[in-house]
Write an enzyme that holds these catalytic residues in place. Sequence first.
Site, short mmCIF file in Angstrom:
data_model
loop_
_atom_site.label_atom_id
_atom_site.label_comp_id
_atom_site.label_asym_id
_atom_site.label_seq_id
_atom_site.Cartn_x
_atom_site.Cartn_y
_atom_site.Cartn_z
N HIS A 46 0.90 -1.07 0.12
CA HIS A 46 -0.06 0.19 0.04
C HIS A 46 0.82 1.28 0.12
CE1 HIS A 46 -4.04 -2.01 1.74
NE2 HIS A 46 -3.74 -2.63 0.75
N SER A 73 -7.28 7.53 3.89
CA SER A 73 -7.61 6.94 5.08
C SER A 73 -6.91 5.74 5.25
CB SER A 73 -8.91 6.95 5.63
OG SER A 73 -9.08 6.75 6.81
N CYS A 78 -1.99 -0.69 7.42
CA CYS A 78 -1.07 0.53 7.36
C CYS A 78 -1.08 1.16 8.73
CB CYS A 78 -1.38 1.56 6.31
SG CYS A 78 -1.20 0.62 4.50
#
Length: 141
Positions: A46, A73, A78
């Site tokens: 990501h 977001s 993450c």
Amino acid sequence: MKAAIEEALKGLSEGGIPIGSVLVHKGEIIGRGHNRRVQKGSVILHGEMDALENAGRLTAATYRECVLYTTLSPCPMCTGAILLYGIPKVVIGENKTFMGAEDLLKANKVELTVENNEECIEMMQTFIQQRPALWNEDIGE
């Protein structure tokens, strides 16, 4: 945020998902990244993870002085990395198209700023409309 958006657009131009992130230490970008799951055939790259990876190994004290900028977001994965390394502040481009684990960040006293940047919102809305299957794969649906 401008640099994170540039990263997101780079990912999109590579055929990937337009999510970008930068790690900033004392006003200087030390790590840049974008979602490269498609490009690298990765299950974890990501935008935030890529930025952390590209920053390299840092001391715990350095992470505690950083700000992470991300165009979207942060997801639970993450968020876990943000918490693991003790990053105290996250600036989020938008959370209208996807609400990540912001409650978990707040519960762990991470300072959040949500800009709801129109460029970030439009970029994600357009991508989700054009590539819904890829988007759903990225968020685990």
